[in-house]
Design a protein around this motif. Structure first.
Motif, PDB file in Angstrom:
ATOM      1  N   ALA A   5     -12.858 -19.241  25.824  1.00 53.49           N
ATOM      2  CA  ALA A   5     -12.811 -19.786  24.470  1.00 53.49           C
ATOM      3  C   ALA A   5     -11.492 -19.403  23.810  1.00 53.49           C
ATOM      4  CB  ALA A   5     -13.966 -19.253  23.638  1.00 53.49           C
ATOM      5  N   TYR A  60     -13.078 -24.718  23.825  1.00 54.47           N
ATOM      6  CA  TYR A  60     -13.719 -24.167  25.014  1.00 54.47           C
ATOM      7  C   TYR A  60     -13.253 -24.898  26.272  1.00 54.47           C
ATOM      8  CZ  TYR A  60     -16.962 -21.825  21.838  1.00 54.47           C
ATOM      9  OH  TYR A  60     -17.503 -21.029  20.856  1.00 54.47           O
ATOM     10  N   PRO A 104     -18.226 -17.557  22.161  1.00 53.57           N
ATOM     11  CA  PRO A 104     -17.371 -16.618  22.896  1.00 53.57           C
ATOM     12  C   PRO A 104     -18.097 -15.280  23.041  1.00 53.57           C
ATOM     13  CG  PRO A 104     -16.270 -17.517  20.939  1.00 53.57           C
ATOM     14  CD  PRO A 104     -17.730 -17.782  20.804  1.00 53.57           C
ATOM     15  N   GLY A 140      -8.940 -15.167  22.144  1.00 54.60           N
ATOM     16  CA  GLY A 140     -10.342 -15.398  22.436  1.00 54.60           C
ATOM     17  C   GLY A 140     -10.773 -14.610  23.651  1.00 54.60           C
ATOM     18  N   ALA A 178     -16.441 -17.051  27.546  1.00 55.12           N
ATOM     19  CA  ALA A 178     -17.375 -17.834  26.734  1.00 55.12           C
ATOM     20  C   ALA A 178     -18.548 -18.317  27.573  1.00 55.12           C
ATOM     21  CB  ALA A 178     -16.660 -19.026  26.116  1.00 55.12           C
TER      22      ALA A 178
END
Length: 214
Positions: free
Chosen positions: A49, A203, A95, A70, A73
Motif C-alpha cells: 500500500a 494498493y 495497510p 506505506g 497490505a
C-alpha cells in the motif's frame, strides 16, 4: 441403353425436385443459445500500500517516517458477473504495516481501512481462462491517528471515487490468480472540522481466488 439413360435422368430430376419441395417446408433450426458465463467469485489479496504522506504534507520529510510510503497490505473482495463483460464487486483493503510518522518529535500511528462497491467491466480477449478488468465505483476510507504519548485518538474519514484495473487467470478447478491496482477514497481538504485531509491510499496487490460458475 438410351431408354435406361432417360430413366436414370428422370429419377435424378425427380429426387432433386422432391428435395427442393421438402426444403421449402422445413422448419428452420433454432439459433444456438449463447453459453452463459455468469459467475460469482471470492478473492484474498496481499501486496503493498502506498500512502503518499511524504508528498501530501510538505511539513513532513521522508526522515519523519518509519515507513515513508506505506507498507504491506491486505485485502478481500467478492463479486458477481451477471452478464458478459459486466458485473459488480465489493471489497475491503488495509495497510497492515501501519504508517508511523512524527509531528513535533512525537511518533503517531496511522491506520487506514477502505471499503468500496464498484461496477466491474471485463474481457477475456479471446482466452477462456484469462480476464482483463476495470473497476469504478464509490468507497469509504476511515483513518485513525494514535499518538504514542497516549493522547486522544483522532479520526478522519472520506467518501469518494474508487477505481482499479487488473488481470485474472483460472489455473485449475476454478481457482484463480491475479494482480490488481486499486485507488481508495481520500480527503483532499481540511474544510470539515475535526476531519483532517489525507491522501488516497493506493494498493498494488496479488490475488488468490475461487470462481463459482452459475
Amino acid at each position: 441403353m438410351l431408354v435406361m439413360k432417360k430413366i436414370i435422368i428422370a429419377v435424378i430430376a425427380a429426387a432433386v425436385t422432391a428435395t427442393s419441395f421438402a426444403d421449402s417446408f422445413a422448419v428452420p433450426a433454432a439459433p444456438a443459445q449463447p453459453v452463459s458465463n455468469a459467475h460469482a467469485y471470492f478473492e484474498l489479496a496481499s501486496g503493498y500500500a502506498v500512502t503518499n504522506f511524504v508528498n501530501f504534507d510538505n511539513k513532513l520529510s521522508p526522515s519523519d517516517f518509519v515507513h515513508p510510503n506505506g507498507g504491506f497490505a491486505f485485502g478481500v473482495d467478492a463479486g458477481y458477473v451477471f452478464m458478459p463483460h459486466l458485473g459488480v464487486e465489493v471489497g475491503y483493503m488495509t495497510p497492515l504495516q501501519n504508517t508511523a510518522w512524527a509531528t513535533d518529535h512525537t511518533m503517531n500511528r496511522v491506520a487506514q481501512h477502505s471499503f468500496y462497491g464498484a461496477a466491474r467491466i471485463e474481457t477475456s480477449l479471446g482466452q477462456p481462462n484469462f480476464s482483463l478488468f476495470a473497476l469504478a465505483g464509490f468507497g469509504y476510507t476511515k483513518q485513525t491517528f494514535t499518538a504514542a504519548t497516549g493522547g486522544p485518538v483522532k479520526q478522519s474519514s472520506a467518501c469518494g471515487f474508487v477505481g482499479g484495473v487488473g488481470v485474472n487467470y483460472i489455473i485449475a478447478h476454478n481457482f484463480t490468480i491475479g494482480a490488481r491496482y486499486m485507488r481508495a477514497a481520500s480527503r483532499d481538504n481540511n474544510s470539515v472540522a475535526n476531519n483532517a485531509a489525507f491522501p488516497a491510499p493506493q494498493y498494488y496487490l496479488v490475488t488468490l481466488g475461487y470462481r463459482f460458475n452459475m
